[in-house]
Scaffold this motif. Structure first.
Motif, PDB file in Angstrom:
ATOM      1  N   PHE A 294     -22.758   0.826   3.090  1.00 50.15           N
ATOM      2  CA  PHE A 294     -23.567   0.186   2.052  1.00 50.15           C
ATOM      3  C   PHE A 294     -23.658   1.063   0.808  1.00 50.15           C
ATOM      4  CE2 PHE A 294     -27.424  -0.805  -0.234  1.00 50.15           C
ATOM      5  CZ  PHE A 294     -27.422  -2.197  -0.258  1.00 50.15           C
ATOM      6  N   MET A 295     -24.051   2.329   0.993  1.00 52.54           N
ATOM      7  CA  MET A 295     -24.339   3.179  -0.160  1.00 52.54           C
ATOM      8  C   MET A 295     -23.085   3.666  -0.878  1.00 52.54           C
ATOM      9  SD  MET A 295     -27.548   3.137  -0.585  1.00 52.54           S
ATOM     10  CE  MET A 295     -27.460   4.250  -1.983  1.00 52.54           C
ATOM     11  N   GLN A 296     -21.972   3.817  -0.166  1.00 50.13           N
ATOM     12  CA  GLN A 296     -20.774   4.390  -0.777  1.00 50.13           C
ATOM     13  C   GLN A 296     -19.695   3.362  -1.098  1.00 50.13           C
ATOM     14  OE1 GLN A 296     -19.341   7.902   1.327  1.00 50.13           O
ATOM     15  NE2 GLN A 296     -21.404   8.328   2.074  1.00 50.13           N
ATOM     16  N   ARG A 297     -19.757   2.209  -0.448  1.00 50.62           N
ATOM     17  CA  ARG A 297     -18.695   1.219  -0.666  1.00 50.62           C
ATOM     18  C   ARG A 297     -19.196  -0.070  -1.324  1.00 50.62           C
ATOM     19  NH1 ARG A 297     -14.126   2.978   1.669  1.00 50.62           N
ATOM     20  NH2 ARG A 297     -14.231   4.371   3.481  1.00 50.62           N
ATOM     21  N   VAL A 298     -20.439  -0.438  -1.068  1.00 50.16           N
ATOM     22  CA  VAL A 298     -20.977  -1.693  -1.605  1.00 50.16           C
ATOM     23  C   VAL A 298     -21.834  -1.451  -2.847  1.00 50.16           C
ATOM     24  CG1 VAL A 298     -22.473  -3.669  -1.105  1.00 50.16           C
ATOM     25  CG2 VAL A 298     -20.895  -2.821   0.654  1.00 50.16           C
ATOM     26  N   TYR A 299     -22.771  -0.546  -2.723  1.00 54.82           N
ATOM     27  CA  TYR A 299     -23.739  -0.271  -3.790  1.00 54.82           C
ATOM     28  C   TYR A 299     -23.106   0.556  -4.914  1.00 54.82           C
ATOM     29  CZ  TYR A 299     -27.649   2.327  -5.937  1.00 54.82           C
ATOM     30  OH  TYR A 299     -28.520   2.918  -6.810  1.00 54.82           O
ATOM     31  N   ILE A 300     -23.357   0.158  -6.160  1.00 54.78           N
ATOM     32  CA  ILE A 300     -22.957   0.950  -7.323  1.00 54.78           C
ATOM     33  C   ILE A 300     -24.210   1.462  -8.035  1.00 54.78           C
ATOM     34  CG2 ILE A 300     -21.762   0.927  -9.540  1.00 54.78           C
ATOM     35  CD1 ILE A 300     -19.883  -1.183  -8.351  1.00 54.78           C
ATOM     36  N   ASP A 301     -25.082   0.548  -8.435  1.00 56.32           N
ATOM     37  CA  ASP A 301     -26.412   0.891  -8.936  1.00 56.32           C
ATOM     38  C   ASP A 301     -27.289  -0.330  -8.716  1.00 56.32           C
ATOM     39  OD1 ASP A 301     -26.022  -0.921 -11.122  1.00 56.32           O
ATOM     40  OD2 ASP A 301     -25.040   0.664 -12.259  1.00 56.32           O
ATOM     41  N   ALA A 436     -28.887   2.374 -13.264  1.00 59.30           N
ATOM     42  CA  ALA A 436     -28.009   1.593 -14.133  1.00 59.30           C
ATOM     43  C   ALA A 436     -28.305   1.885 -15.596  1.00 59.30           C
ATOM     44  CB  ALA A 436     -28.201   0.105 -13.851  1.00 59.30           C
ATOM     45  N   ALA A 437     -27.296   1.719 -16.427  1.00 60.46           N
ATOM     46  CA  ALA A 437     -27.521   1.754 -17.878  1.00 60.46           C
ATOM     47  C   ALA A 437     -28.401   0.565 -18.255  1.00 60.46           C
ATOM     48  CB  ALA A 437     -26.190   1.690 -18.616  1.00 60.46           C
ATOM     49  N   THR A 438     -29.304   0.757 -19.235  1.00 63.40           N
ATOM     50  CA  THR A 438     -30.296  -0.279 -19.532  1.00 63.40           C
ATOM     51  C   THR A 438     -30.132  -0.916 -20.900  1.00 63.40           C
ATOM     52  OG1 THR A 438     -31.903   1.257 -20.498  1.00 63.40           O
ATOM     53  CG2 THR A 438     -31.937   0.987 -18.094  1.00 63.40           C
ATOM     54  N   GLY A 439     -29.240  -0.413 -21.723  1.00 69.20           N
ATOM     55  CA  GLY A 439     -29.075  -1.002 -23.044  1.00 69.20           C
ATOM     56  C   GLY A 439     -30.285  -0.876 -23.927  1.00 69.20           C
ATOM     57  N   GLY A 440     -31.067   0.191 -23.757  1.00 72.30           N
ATOM     58  CA  GLY A 440     -32.252   0.420 -24.575  1.00 72.30           C
ATOM     59  C   GLY A 440     -33.533  -0.126 -23.979  1.00 72.30           C
ATOM     60  N   GLU A 441     -33.447  -0.975 -22.961  1.00 77.20           N
ATOM     61  CA  GLU A 441     -34.635  -1.542 -22.321  1.00 77.20           C
ATOM     62  C   GLU A 441     -35.243  -0.533 -21.355  1.00 77.20           C
ATOM     63  OE1 GLU A 441     -35.794  -5.386 -19.467  1.00 77.20           O
ATOM     64  OE2 GLU A 441     -33.720  -4.981 -20.055  1.00 77.20           O
ATOM     65  N   MET A 442     -36.580  -0.541 -21.233  1.00 77.52           N
ATOM     66  CA  MET A 442     -37.260   0.283 -20.248  1.00 77.52           C
ATOM     67  C   MET A 442     -37.303  -0.488 -18.927  1.00 77.52           C
ATOM     68  SD  MET A 442     -37.864   2.989 -22.005  1.00 77.52           S
ATOM     69  CE  MET A 442     -38.839   3.941 -20.835  1.00 77.52           C
ATOM     70  N   VAL A 443     -36.835   0.136 -17.861  1.00 80.76           N
ATOM     71  CA  VAL A 443     -36.670  -0.519 -16.563  1.00 80.76           C
ATOM     72  C   VAL A 443     -37.359   0.310 -15.479  1.00 80.76           C
ATOM     73  CG1 VAL A 443     -34.974  -1.210 -14.814  1.00 80.76           C
ATOM     74  CG2 VAL A 443     -34.496  -1.581 -17.253  1.00 80.76           C
ATOM     75  N   THR A 444     -38.013  -0.374 -14.546  1.00 78.94           N
ATOM     76  CA  THR A 444     -38.627   0.309 -13.403  1.00 78.94           C
ATOM     77  C   THR A 444     -37.599   0.529 -12.312  1.00 78.94           C
ATOM     78  OG1 THR A 444     -40.792  -0.661 -13.858  1.00 78.94           O
ATOM     79  CG2 THR A 444     -40.425   0.178 -11.633  1.00 78.94           C
ATOM     80  N   ALA A 445     -37.606   1.712 -11.721  1.00 77.49           N
ATOM     81  CA  ALA A 445     -36.708   2.020 -10.614  1.00 77.49           C
ATOM     82  C   ALA A 445     -37.423   2.938  -9.629  1.00 77.49           C
ATOM     83  CB  ALA A 445     -35.427   2.683 -11.121  1.00 77.49           C
ATOM     84  N   HIS A 446     -36.878   3.024  -8.416  1.00 80.72           N
ATOM     85  CA  HIS A 446     -37.474   3.834  -7.363  1.00 80.72           C
ATOM     86  C   HIS A 446     -36.439   4.826  -6.834  1.00 80.72           C
ATOM     87  CE1 HIS A 446     -40.036   0.246  -7.502  1.00 80.72           C
ATOM     88  NE2 HIS A 446     -41.007   1.081  -7.154  1.00 80.72           N
ATOM     89  N   LEU A 447     -36.801   6.091  -6.854  1.00 81.63           N
ATOM     90  CA  LEU A 447     -35.941   7.141  -6.337  1.00 81.63           C
ATOM     91  C   LEU A 447     -36.334   7.420  -4.892  1.00 81.63           C
ATOM     92  CD1 LEU A 447     -36.191   9.651  -9.355  1.00 81.63           C
ATOM     93  CD2 LEU A 447     -34.854   7.525  -9.163  1.00 81.63           C
ATOM     94  N   PRO A 448     -35.397   7.373  -3.949  1.00 77.74           N
ATOM     95  CA  PRO A 448     -35.748   7.612  -2.548  1.00 77.74           C
ATOM     96  C   PRO A 448     -35.887   9.097  -2.255  1.00 77.74           C
ATOM     97  CG  PRO A 448     -33.408   7.156  -2.734  1.00 77.74           C
ATOM     98  CD  PRO A 448     -33.978   7.006  -4.115  1.00 77.74           C
TER      99      PRO A 448
END
Length: 632
Positions: A294-301, A436-448
């Motif tokens: 999942f993390m290395q082959r499917v997920y990118i961001d 992910a790149a946000t294009g200038g938008e502020m985005v919420t994310a969670h770091l594990p």
């Protein structure tokens, strides 16, 4: 009626966790589709039961595992009865051979009606698992169902239905050597181009799920042997290794890119996971291997993922993106899986998709506390309500609640380019997630936060590196507080009193309340009503959770005896603990709500109780101690 208001703070309990918003989001989605019935009136001709209702049923089991709330199993009984009524044998319809069996035919995938093994497996498995739960728990067995029966009455029906459904496909089973086996499409189904050939891996492993459930419920060696053989068959066609992640195809064959799609692959992973739990074929390293898939082959961001397990080809397919939540069953192997899916699903507060509902349930079961962070001392430019990284590979720190447990670190960021995030273990950085790149938008994310990488950097917690060029912007951290119960509970009551406890807690919302014992608590308010109809001493547990942690309060409630209100010479109507009797002179004082009167019944009593709830909610807005509890 007696009310108990918040008084002194209770001691903090050990932190356990089931976040509030995930569970509440699931409940809203569950009840929002046809009142919680979903596909109750549908048959499986178009595979709605297989690819819709089966996921809803599985989600109810997951929520029971997460919360121990038997109400989810109550609903599962109803949905299980509904799918049993849609079997070919009950509808008096036949398959292409003219047989009417205990299965669910479909006409969508072939020119003639056919009972597919994959449909049988995923529809029948939740029913059999429910039967096993009922048989193992006398309290569940005695619990009434929607139709007035008990679950003990339902369990053998569901188990027999699962056995009968599995038996429909006995002629499709092929043993291979001493340890392997698989299912085939019937050779006489000549209207299908692959008649006589092996069914795809996901189809046979759906039957593997059913065999595992039947083996667990009955102790059957035959079902266990079939599950073992299917697990061996799957294992033989996994390409790659545990470190780099596995790849495999839709059908059992040498790997060819791009491999199996992530939706069908989730069925294989689910079967492998359950086989591992049963001690069959798969080992710990294999579970880590699937997580790495999942993390290395499917997920990118959080904004991008491959549609297939090979890690090439199409991205973000609408048929596949919403299936990724079913991979969160691997979150205990890698907390990054939960964090990745949580952010992928940020834009789906509700759903009418059964598979997405199951994903919400899995996110609830694997939910983790959310922590705040602080900026590292260097490389950040203060911009008021935010800071900008002035150098590459800027750092932040986060203090975990419990260093030995997975949790999430919430950030709100803007980045011009994709940014890997790494956690420091004292010697090296390890990739945990990618922004992910946000294009200038502020985005919420969670770091594990990974507990196996724990290193306390300068006494300030775990160190994370935002591995990229200068320029990423983070909003200033918001303090995120786990709840702590601040009210004192009632410890005794007179028989027959209507006792209400207004539980309160510090910390942020949303907060979700639950309770055990002879009580009922409002999930969103903490208003707890006690059943005082029986004398005795009762264990009561109240629990509150938000997205950042949880707190518990337990006590023994004595009903009756010499410990009731006023028994020790206290002024009538006040026992010194904020508990007042219905006949006390201060009834209703200070709360401004209308009394129903002691001994009221029927509509007046109901209105009085509603008035109390209104009063209690209003009291939350008063300064502490500015009004007496609302009494009846």
């Amino acid at each position: 009626m007696v009310a108990v208001a918040a008084t002194t703070a209770a001691p903090a309990a050990a932190q356990t966790h089931l976040g509030a918003s995930m569970k509440l989001r699931y409940d809203a989605a569950l009840l929002g589709s046809n009142g919680g019935d979903w596909y109750l009136a549908d048959d499986n001709e178009g595979a709605l039961l297989a690819w819709g209702q089966s996921y809803v049923m599985a989600s109810l089991l997951v929520m029971y595992q997460a919360t121990a709330d038997a109400a989810y199993l109550d609903r599962l009984v109803k949905l299980s009865d509904g799918v049993l009524a849609q079997r070919d044998s009950e509808r008096a319809v036949t398959d292409y051979r003219g047989q009417s069996n205990a299965c669910w035919r479909a006409t969508q995938y072939s020119s003639k009606p056919y009972c597919w093994a994959v449909h049988t497996g995923i529809i029948a498995t939740p029913m059999v698992e429910l039967a096993a739960l009922i048989d193992a728990d006398p309290a569940l067995a005695a619990r009434a169902t929607y139709d007035g029966m008990t679950k003990a009455d339902n369990a053998p029906v569901f188990l027999e239905a699962g056995e009968a459904a599995a038996a429909v496909h006995d002629d499709e089973w092929r043993a291979s050597g001493a340890s392997s086996g698989y299912y085939v499409i019937r050779p006489d189904a000549t209207f299908m181009p692959d008649a006589g050939s092996n069914v795809p891996l996901n189809m046979m492993n759906a039957m593997g799920l059913l065999h595992l459930a039947l083996a667990d419920a009955t102790g059957s060696e035959e079902h266990l042997d079939r599950a073992r053989r299917l697990a061996t068959h799957l294992s033989a066609y996994l390409d790659g290794n545990a470190t780099g992640g596995f790849r495999w195809n839709y059908r059992a064959s040498a790997f060819a890119a791009p491999g199996e799609d992530v939706s069908h692959a989730a069925l294989n992973v689910d079967f492998a996971r359950r086989a591992w739990a049963a001690g069959l074929v798969f080992e710990d390293a294999d579970m880590s291997g699937f997580a790495n898939t999942f993390m290395q082959r499917v997920y990118i961001d959080q904004a991008t993922s491959y549609d297939h397990v090979g890690g090439t080809g199409d991205l973000n397919g609408s048929s596949y993106r919403l299936q990724l939540g079913r991979w969160t069953l691997l979150s205990d192997r890698d907390p990054s899986v939960h964090a990745a899916v949580r952010d992928m699903y940020a834009d789906y507060p509700t759903t009418t998709s059964g598979s997405l509902l199951l994903s919400m349930a899995m996110l609830t079961r694997t939910d983790q506390p959310v922590r705040s962070f602080e900026f590292y001392v260097a490389d950040w430019e203060d911009q008021g309500d935010r800071r900008r990284a002035t150098a590459a590979n800027a750092n932040i720190l986060a203090q975990p609640i419990d260093p030995a447990a997975p949790q999430l670190v919430r950030i709100v960021y803007s980045a011009g380019a994709r940014t890997p995030v790494e956690q420091w273990d004292g010697e090296a950085y390890h990739h945990v997630v990618t922004l992910a790149a946000t294009g200038g938008e502020m985005v919420t994310a969670h770091l594990p936060y990974h507990p196996e990488l724990w290193f306390d950097y300068g006494g300030k917690g775990a160190l994370f590196q935002l591995a990229g060029a200068a320029g990423i912007v983070l909003m200033n951290p918001e303090p995120l507080e786990p709840p702590q119960i601040t009210s004192e509970p009632p410890t005794h009551a007179a028989p027959g009193d209507d006792l209400v406890y207004f539980a309160t807690a510090s910390g942020q919302g949303p907060q979700r309340w639950s309770a055990q014992g002879p009580v009922h608590i409002e999930e969103d308010t903490g208003v707890l009503v006690v059943d005082t109809s029986e004398d005795g001493d009762f264990d009561v547990l109240v629990r509150v959770a938000n997205d950042h942690g949880a707190d518990e309060q337990s006590w023994v409630l004595s009903i009756g005896g010499a410990t009731g209100p006023g028994a020790d010479g206290d002024e009538a109507g006040d026992d010194g603990d904020g508990v007042a009797s219905a006949s006390g002179p201060s009834a209703g004082a200070g709360c401004g709500c209308r009394a129903a009167g002691a001994g009221s019944s029927g509509r007046a009593a109901v209105l009085g109780l509603l008035g109390l709830f209104i009063c209690v909610r209003a009291r939350r807005r008063r300064p502490s101690g500015s009004a007496r509890p609302c009494l009846r």
